[in-house]
Design an enzyme around this catalytic site. Structure first.
Site, PDB file in Angstrom:
ATOM      1  N   HIS A  16       0.862  -1.191   0.000  1.00 22.46           N
ATOM      2  CA  HIS A  16       0.000   0.000   0.000  1.00 22.46           C
ATOM      3  C   HIS A  16       0.887   1.226   0.000  1.00 22.46           C
ATOM      4  O   HIS A  16       1.226   1.772   1.061  1.00 22.46           O
ATOM      5  CB  HIS A  16      -0.921  -0.041   1.227  1.00 22.46           C
ATOM      6  CG  HIS A  16      -1.973   1.023   1.256  1.00 22.46           C
ATOM      7  ND1 HIS A  16      -3.167   0.867   1.921  1.00 22.46           N
ATOM      8  CD2 HIS A  16      -2.012   2.264   0.727  1.00 22.46           C
ATOM      9  CE1 HIS A  16      -3.896   1.969   1.797  1.00 22.46           C
ATOM     10  NE2 HIS A  16      -3.200   2.840   1.077  1.00 22.46           N
ATOM     11  N   HIS A  18       1.161   4.772  -2.428  1.00 22.73           N
ATOM     12  CA  HIS A  18       0.757   5.602  -3.581  1.00 22.73           C
ATOM     13  C   HIS A  18       2.035   6.259  -4.075  1.00 22.73           C
ATOM     14  O   HIS A  18       2.653   7.027  -3.327  1.00 22.73           O
ATOM     15  CB  HIS A  18      -0.245   6.669  -3.155  1.00 22.73           C
ATOM     16  CG  HIS A  18      -1.491   6.089  -2.566  1.00 22.73           C
ATOM     17  ND1 HIS A  18      -2.637   5.911  -3.299  1.00 22.73           N
ATOM     18  CD2 HIS A  18      -1.763   5.622  -1.315  1.00 22.73           C
ATOM     19  CE1 HIS A  18      -3.568   5.374  -2.523  1.00 22.73           C
ATOM     20  NE2 HIS A  18      -3.068   5.190  -1.314  1.00 22.73           N
ATOM     21  N   GLU A 199     -11.441   3.115   5.910  1.00 22.57           N
ATOM     22  CA  GLU A 199     -10.375   3.992   6.430  1.00 22.57           C
ATOM     23  C   GLU A 199     -11.087   5.045   7.288  1.00 22.57           C
ATOM     24  O   GLU A 199     -10.980   5.047   8.503  1.00 22.57           O
ATOM     25  CB  GLU A 199      -9.603   4.640   5.268  1.00 22.57           C
ATOM     26  CG  GLU A 199      -8.521   5.624   5.689  1.00 22.57           C
ATOM     27  CD  GLU A 199      -7.851   6.347   4.491  1.00 22.57           C
ATOM     28  OE1 GLU A 199      -8.392   6.293   3.366  1.00 22.57           O
ATOM     29  OE2 GLU A 199      -6.801   6.983   4.712  1.00 22.57           O
ATOM     30  N   ASP A 277       1.662   4.001   2.844  1.00 21.09           N
ATOM     31  CA  ASP A 277       0.612   4.824   2.232  1.00 21.09           C
ATOM     32  C   ASP A 277       1.201   5.983   1.414  1.00 21.09           C
ATOM     33  O   ASP A 277       1.378   5.851   0.206  1.00 21.09           O
ATOM     34  CB  ASP A 277      -0.370   5.333   3.299  1.00 21.09           C
ATOM     35  CG  ASP A 277      -1.757   5.636   2.743  1.00 21.09           C
ATOM     36  OD1 ASP A 277      -2.000   5.361   1.556  1.00 21.09           O
ATOM     37  OD2 ASP A 277      -2.615   6.137   3.504  1.00 21.09           O
ATOM     38  N   ASP A 278       1.492   7.108   2.071  1.00 23.31           N
ATOM     39  CA  ASP A 278       2.064   8.286   1.401  1.00 23.31           C
ATOM     40  C   ASP A 278       3.246   8.775   2.238  1.00 23.31           C
ATOM     41  O   ASP A 278       3.140   9.785   2.948  1.00 23.31           O
ATOM     42  CB  ASP A 278       0.999   9.384   1.291  1.00 23.31           C
ATOM     43  CG  ASP A 278      -0.222   8.909   0.523  1.00 23.31           C
ATOM     44  OD1 ASP A 278      -0.162   8.852  -0.704  1.00 23.31           O
ATOM     45  OD2 ASP A 278      -1.226   8.561   1.182  1.00 23.31           O
TER      46      ASP A 278
HETATM   47  N1  ADE Z   1      -4.752   8.638  -1.932  1.00 20.38           N
HETATM   48  C1  ADE Z   1      -3.512   8.695  -1.406  1.00 20.38           C
HETATM   49  N2  ADE Z   1      -3.544   8.293  -0.137  1.00 20.38           N
HETATM   50  C2  ADE Z   1      -4.810   7.954   0.155  1.00 20.38           C
HETATM   51  C3  ADE Z   1      -5.466   7.456   1.304  1.00 20.38           C
HETATM   52  N3  ADE Z   1      -4.824   7.218   2.445  1.00 20.38           N
HETATM   53  N4  ADE Z   1      -6.796   7.243   1.233  1.00 20.38           N
HETATM   54  C4  ADE Z   1      -7.457   7.485   0.112  1.00 20.38           C
HETATM   55  N5  ADE Z   1      -6.893   7.941  -0.994  1.00 20.38           N
HETATM   56  C5  ADE Z   1      -5.578   8.171  -0.979  1.00 20.38           C
HETATM   57 ZN    ZN Z   2      -3.895   4.691   0.489  1.00 18.85          ZN
END
Ligand code: ADE
Ligand code: ZN
Length: 336
Positions: A16, A18, A199, A277-278
């Protein structure tokens, strides 16, 4: 071996991430400069002060602004290769990488530019670092199902480079069922499916992702614990959850890491995994997430080994590749 060293030493898969969320401020500024794009921030320091989020939407608003600097294949290549370098430093052996084509095609960047930049970097990462990879194309759920359908069709010439489709962006108010027809068509084309659900959104969104979108994995899914029937179903169907502890705290899903429910997820026999995630926005890459959550919840070595094993079990690797990585983990566990 200290538990911190164990975390560093274990081979891991990241499921996971992005890729646009791995764009570090320094690289964002560098790319903006060469593309002659003016960012709405005077400096890297100024940009970082904006990284203070109240919820998912407040993050997305800033995140989409950051993606505007990406124009050329080289930009996508540089961003992806920078992530793979970090992944290698954290001993990631396999990465399943999300990308958001609509964030770019909506700005008239061709699909081909995006996918070629990302996949060339992944090929080079494989050669240089030995990191295997899969790409997952996400639909932006705040946009229409029609637009997602168009993006699906646009992806077809590059189908051999993409293993699955996913669903991300603003969850609440954009339920999985909105994309039922798109996912059905994607499955017919041979794509696997995953979706962000639970989430911020209600556990019913997880049910919908399972039943309407036929997903093989749920991204986040932390709210499943509110629904005992759903927990049972996720366990029965062996649906993994790609959990992102730092993200959940930064976006206020949990007040702090000590309140995170990943230990309960494991105790309920769910196949939970740890992911970043990010990472450029949430303060850390995968090992930071493992170390942070281990400390906050007092996870023991057995828990950590379980999480690393789950990352491969939950991946889209072949059974043979899964076994090879799991055996590596077993070897390290025996040395403890
Ligand atoms: N796009 C990038 N990170 C995200 C996240 N945590 N939830 C939904 N969309 C995303
Ligand atoms: Zn995500």
């Amino acid at each position: 071996m200290s538990i911190k060293n164990l975390i560093k030493k274990l081979p891991k898969a990241e499921l996971h991430i992005h890729i646009e969320g791995s764009l570090e401020p320094e690289l964002m500024f560098k790319i903006a400069k060469r593309n002659k794009i003016k960012l709405p921030y005077s400096s890297i320091k100024h940009l970082k002060t904006a990284y203070n989020f109240n919820n998912l939407q407040s993050f997305l608003d800033i995140y989409y602004k950051g993606t505007n600097v990406l124009i050329t294949e080289k930009d996508f290549y540089n961003m992806t290769f920078a992530y793979l370098k970090k992944a290698h430093a954290d001993n990631i052996k396999h990465a399943e990488i999300f990308f958001d084509p609509q964030s770019h095609t909506s700005r008239k960047i061709p699909f081909k530019t995006v996918i070629n930049g990302i996949s060339k970097a992944c090929e080079d990462g494989k050669k240089k670092f030995g990191i295997s990879y899969h790409l997952i194309m996400c639909f932006l759920r705040h946009l229409s199902a029609n637009e997602a359908m168009k993006t699906l069709e646009e992806s077809l010439p590059f189908k051999n480079k993409i293993i699955a489709v996913g669903l991300d962006s603003s969850e609440v108010g954009n339920p999985p069922k909105k994309f039922k027809a798109v996912f059905k068509k994607a499955i017919n084309y041979g794509y696997l499916t995953v979706a962000h659900a639970g989430e911020e959104g209600h556990p019913d969104y997880i049910w919908e992702a399972l039943d309407e979108l036929k997903v093989k994995r749920i991204d986040h899914g932390v709210r499943c614990l509110e629904d005992p029937k759903l927990i049972k179903e996720l366990v029965k169907r062996k649906i993994p959850l790609t959990v992102c502890p730092f993200s959940n705290v930064k976006l206020k899903v949990f007040k702090d890491l000590k309140k995170h429910n990943i230990k309960q997820l494991l105790d309920n026999n769910l196949i939970a995994t740890i992911n970043s995630d990010d990472p450029a926005y949430f303060g850390g890459y995968i090992n930071d997430n493992y170390i942070g959550i281990q400390k906050a919840l007092g996870l023991n070595k057995k828990d950590i080994i379980m999480l690393a094993k789950n990352s491969f079990k939950a991946s889209f690797l072949s059974e043979k590749e899964k076994r090879r990585n799991l055996e590596e983990i077993d070897k390290i566990s025996k040395e403890l």
